[in-house]
Design a protein around this motif. Structure first.
Motif, PDB file in Angstrom:
ATOM      1  N   GLY A 123      -8.413   8.479  -0.626  1.00  0.00           N
ATOM      2  CA  GLY A 123      -9.010   7.145  -0.726  1.00  0.00           C
ATOM      3  C   GLY A 123      -8.135   6.183  -1.505  1.00  0.00           C
ATOM      4  O   GLY A 123      -7.983   5.015  -1.119  1.00  0.00           O
ATOM      5  N   VAL A 124      -7.519   6.663  -2.591  1.00  0.00           N
ATOM      6  CA  VAL A 124      -6.643   5.805  -3.395  1.00  0.00           C
ATOM      7  C   VAL A 124      -5.444   5.331  -2.570  1.00  0.00           C
ATOM      8  O   VAL A 124      -4.955   4.214  -2.749  1.00  0.00           O
ATOM      9  CB  VAL A 124      -6.183   6.554  -4.658  1.00  0.00           C
ATOM     10  N   CYS A 125      -4.969   6.161  -1.662  1.00  0.00           N
ATOM     11  CA  CYS A 125      -3.814   5.786  -0.830  1.00  0.00           C
ATOM     12  C   CYS A 125      -4.080   4.553   0.018  1.00  0.00           C
ATOM     13  O   CYS A 125      -3.141   3.886   0.468  1.00  0.00           O
ATOM     14  CB  CYS A 125      -3.414   6.961   0.063  1.00  0.00           C
ATOM     15  N   TYR A 126      -5.358   4.247   0.244  1.00  0.00           N
ATOM     16  CA  TYR A 126      -5.684   3.064   1.049  1.00  0.00           C
ATOM     17  C   TYR A 126      -5.398   1.764   0.304  1.00  0.00           C
ATOM     18  O   TYR A 126      -5.529   0.681   0.879  1.00  0.00           O
ATOM     19  CB  TYR A 126      -7.140   3.119   1.514  1.00  0.00           C
ATOM     20  N   ALA A 187       5.424  15.395   9.713  1.00  0.00           N
ATOM     21  CA  ALA A 187       5.776  16.652  10.384  1.00  0.00           C
ATOM     22  C   ALA A 187       7.016  17.281   9.770  1.00  0.00           C
ATOM     23  O   ALA A 187       7.161  18.515   9.763  1.00  0.00           O
ATOM     24  CB  ALA A 187       5.995  16.391  11.880  1.00  0.00           C
ATOM     25  N   HIS A 188       7.916  16.455   9.240  1.00  0.00           N
ATOM     26  CA  HIS A 188       9.152  16.965   8.621  1.00  0.00           C
ATOM     27  C   HIS A 188       9.040  17.036   7.104  1.00  0.00           C
ATOM     28  O   HIS A 188      10.047  17.300   6.427  1.00  0.00           O
ATOM     29  CB  HIS A 188      10.334  16.089   9.031  1.00  0.00           C
ATOM     30  N   GLY A 189       7.859  16.767   6.559  1.00  0.00           N
ATOM     31  CA  GLY A 189       7.640  16.944   5.131  1.00  0.00           C
ATOM     32  C   GLY A 189       8.377  15.974   4.244  1.00  0.00           C
ATOM     33  O   GLY A 189       8.830  16.356   3.153  1.00  0.00           O
ATOM     34  N   VAL A 190       8.523  14.704   4.665  1.00  0.00           N
ATOM     35  CA  VAL A 190       9.160  13.716   3.791  1.00  0.00           C
ATOM     36  C   VAL A 190       8.305  13.519   2.539  1.00  0.00           C
ATOM     37  O   VAL A 190       7.149  13.934   2.481  1.00  0.00           O
ATOM     38  CB  VAL A 190       9.349  12.372   4.527  1.00  0.00           C
ATOM     39  N   HIS A 191       8.877  12.865   1.545  1.00  0.00           N
ATOM     40  CA  HIS A 191       8.143  12.607   0.306  1.00  0.00           C
ATOM     41  C   HIS A 191       6.851  11.862   0.621  1.00  0.00           C
ATOM     42  O   HIS A 191       6.799  11.033   1.546  1.00  0.00           O
ATOM     43  CB  HIS A 191       9.016  11.779  -0.642  1.00  0.00           C
ATOM     44  N   TRP A 192       5.797  12.136  -0.159  1.00  0.00           N
ATOM     45  CA  TRP A 192       4.481  11.551   0.128  1.00  0.00           C
ATOM     46  C   TRP A 192       4.490  10.029   0.151  1.00  0.00           C
ATOM     47  O   TRP A 192       3.647   9.412   0.786  1.00  0.00           O
ATOM     48  CB  TRP A 192       3.444  12.046  -0.886  1.00  0.00           C
ATOM     49  N   PHE A 193       5.473   9.422  -0.521  1.00  0.00           N
ATOM     50  CA  PHE A 193       5.517   7.958  -0.529  1.00  0.00           C
ATOM     51  C   PHE A 193       5.797   7.402   0.870  1.00  0.00           C
ATOM     52  O   PHE A 193       5.383   6.283   1.184  1.00  0.00           O
ATOM     53  CB  PHE A 193       6.588   7.461  -1.500  1.00  0.00           C
ATOM     54  N   GLY A 194       6.481   8.184   1.708  1.00  0.00           N
ATOM     55  CA  GLY A 194       6.782   7.724   3.065  1.00  0.00           C
ATOM     56  C   GLY A 194       5.523   7.451   3.871  1.00  0.00           C
ATOM     57  O   GLY A 194       5.316   6.344   4.382  1.00  0.00           O
ATOM     58  N   PRO A 195       4.629   8.440   4.046  1.00  0.00           N
ATOM     59  CA  PRO A 195       3.383   8.179   4.773  1.00  0.00           C
ATOM     60  C   PRO A 195       2.502   7.118   4.115  1.00  0.00           C
ATOM     61  O   PRO A 195       1.861   6.338   4.815  1.00  0.00           O
ATOM     62  CB  PRO A 195       2.688   9.550   4.783  1.00  0.00           C
ATOM     63  N   VAL A 196       2.482   7.093   2.780  1.00  0.00           N
ATOM     64  CA  VAL A 196       1.669   6.074   2.102  1.00  0.00           C
ATOM     65  C   VAL A 196       2.233   4.680   2.378  1.00  0.00           C
ATOM     66  O   VAL A 196       1.481   3.728   2.617  1.00  0.00           O
ATOM     67  CB  VAL A 196       1.604   6.359   0.584  1.00  0.00           C
ATOM     68  N   PHE A 197       3.547   4.548   2.376  1.00  0.00           N
ATOM     69  CA  PHE A 197       4.166   3.267   2.728  1.00  0.00           C
ATOM     70  C   PHE A 197       3.870   2.910   4.176  1.00  0.00           C
ATOM     71  O   PHE A 197       3.623   1.737   4.505  1.00  0.00           O
ATOM     72  CB  PHE A 197       5.679   3.342   2.501  1.00  0.00           C
ATOM     73  N   ALA A 198       3.867   3.909   5.062  1.00  0.00           N
ATOM     74  CA  ALA A 198       3.562   3.680   6.477  1.00  0.00           C
ATOM     75  C   ALA A 198       2.139   3.154   6.651  1.00  0.00           C
ATOM     76  O   ALA A 198       1.873   2.350   7.559  1.00  0.00           O
ATOM     77  CB  ALA A 198       3.754   4.965   7.276  1.00  0.00           C
ATOM     78  N   MET A 199       1.216   3.586   5.799  1.00  0.00           N
ATOM     79  CA  MET A 199      -0.155   3.071   5.867  1.00  0.00           C
ATOM     80  C   MET A 199      -0.165   1.562   5.686  1.00  0.00           C
ATOM     81  O   MET A 199      -0.868   0.831   6.393  1.00  0.00           O
ATOM     82  CB  MET A 199      -1.021   3.729   4.794  1.00  0.00           C
ATOM     83  N   GLY A 200       0.619   1.066   4.730  1.00  0.00           N
ATOM     84  CA  GLY A 200       0.694  -0.378   4.510  1.00  0.00           C
ATOM     85  C   GLY A 200       1.304  -1.115   5.683  1.00  0.00           C
ATOM     86  O   GLY A 200       0.852  -2.199   6.055  1.00  0.00           O
TER      87      GLY A 200
END
Length: 306
Positions: A123-126, A187-200
């Motif tokens: 939820g915080v990632c949103y 899928a390739h396990g990048v740092h969690w900041f990558g998917p969180v940035f993609a959300m934005g």
């Protein structure tokens, strides 16, 4: 529903035309005595306010002063699907919203599964999505208004609805980028900041898409905008409803990498359709002028256009 059932009567024009010259001996406004008043206009007299019990009556006199417009209000949004610009606005809105729905459907799978985030942290990632919405609103609002004014000045001072569509250009890169970073990155396990940035990024493109799509529809058919937006929402909700059933088997059968690579190219193809309307939108609007005028007249008679 007093407000929605209010009967609007067209304003009564003065019997004397404003183009007719005043009589030679008629006093001017400055010569009219202060204590001389004209007779009140019967149409301007106020009716007695309804009592609470009057408002609760199942049938009232005003109910029979105008025809039932429910049929027209139900059928016109469906008829407006045949206006290419209105249908495209709904398609554009829906196709941008689809990717945010895909994000929502896979957030727990990616953040909670791949990155082992707790539900509260998902939820915080949103917050990233919230920032993306703010950036998208600023882009289509402040920067977008400046851009279309600049385009209008270059066009001899005439603003055309298609000018706003040029603001979709960044989405050609941002939609595929956001989807690949979200799904393929996970899928390739990048740092969690990558998917969180993609959300934005995905939230920003969603905001840009919905604001530009609705604005394009309203700019093109302003007098029909109330019911045209219903058509836009009808198309949007159909697409949003469909992806909700399709995303789970899509990810399950293809895996994160192949699923989101496919999604990235589908998103790119969807954004490219904007060039069709940048080039031919004005022509399509011109061919719809007779039908546009017809429905404006129909809606004006029912008091729905002012």
């Amino acid at each position: 529903m007093e407000e929605t059932n209010y009967t609007r009567h067209p304003p009564q024009l003065s019997p004397s035309s404003p183009l007719e010259p005043a009589p030679k001996n008629a006093p001017t406004a400055s010569e009219t005595p202060m204590n001389q008043t004209s007779a009140p206009d019967p149409s301007s007299t106020h009716k007695q306010r309804k009592t609470y019990l009057d408002k609760l009556k199942l049938f009232q006199t005003s109910d029979f002063q105008k025809p039932n417009e429910l049929k027209g209000m139900m059928t016109r949004p469906l008829i407006f699907l045949t206006f290419p610009v209105i249908f495209y606005a709904g398609f554009s809105y829906g196709s941008n919203l689809v990717w945010f729905n895909v994000l929502n459907a896979t957030a727990s799978l990616i953040l909670g599964g791949t990155y082992d985030f707790a539900a509260s942290m998902v939820g915080v990632c949103y917050v990233s999505a919230l920032i993306g919405v703010a950036v998208g609103a600023a882009y289509t609002g402040w920067l977008g208004d400046w851009f279309i004014v600049r385009k209008a000045r270059r066009n001899g001072g005439i603003m055309e609805s298609e000018h706003r569509l040029w603001l979709f250009v960044p989405s050609l890169v941002l939609i595929p980028f956001g989807l690949i970073l979200w799904g393929v990155g996970a899928a390739h396990g990048v740092h969690w900041f990558g998917p969180v940035f993609a959300m934005g990024v995905i939230a920003m493109t969603n905001t840009v898409g919905l604001q530009l799509s609705v604005s394009y529809c309203i700019d093109s058919y302003r007098a029909l905008s109330g019911e045209a937006i219903i058509t836009v929402i009808l198309v949007r909700n159909t697409m949003s409803f469909a992806i909700g059933y399709g995303i789970t088997p899509w990810v399950t059968d293809m895996g994160l990498q192949n699923c989101f690579l496919t999604a990235a190219f589908v998103g790119l193809a969807q954004v490219c359709t904007v060039y069709v309307f940048i080039k031919y939108g004005k022509q399509l609007r011109a061919t719809s002028v007779p039908r546009y005028g017809k429905y404006v007249e129909i809606m004006a008679k029912t008091g729905m256009v002012h």
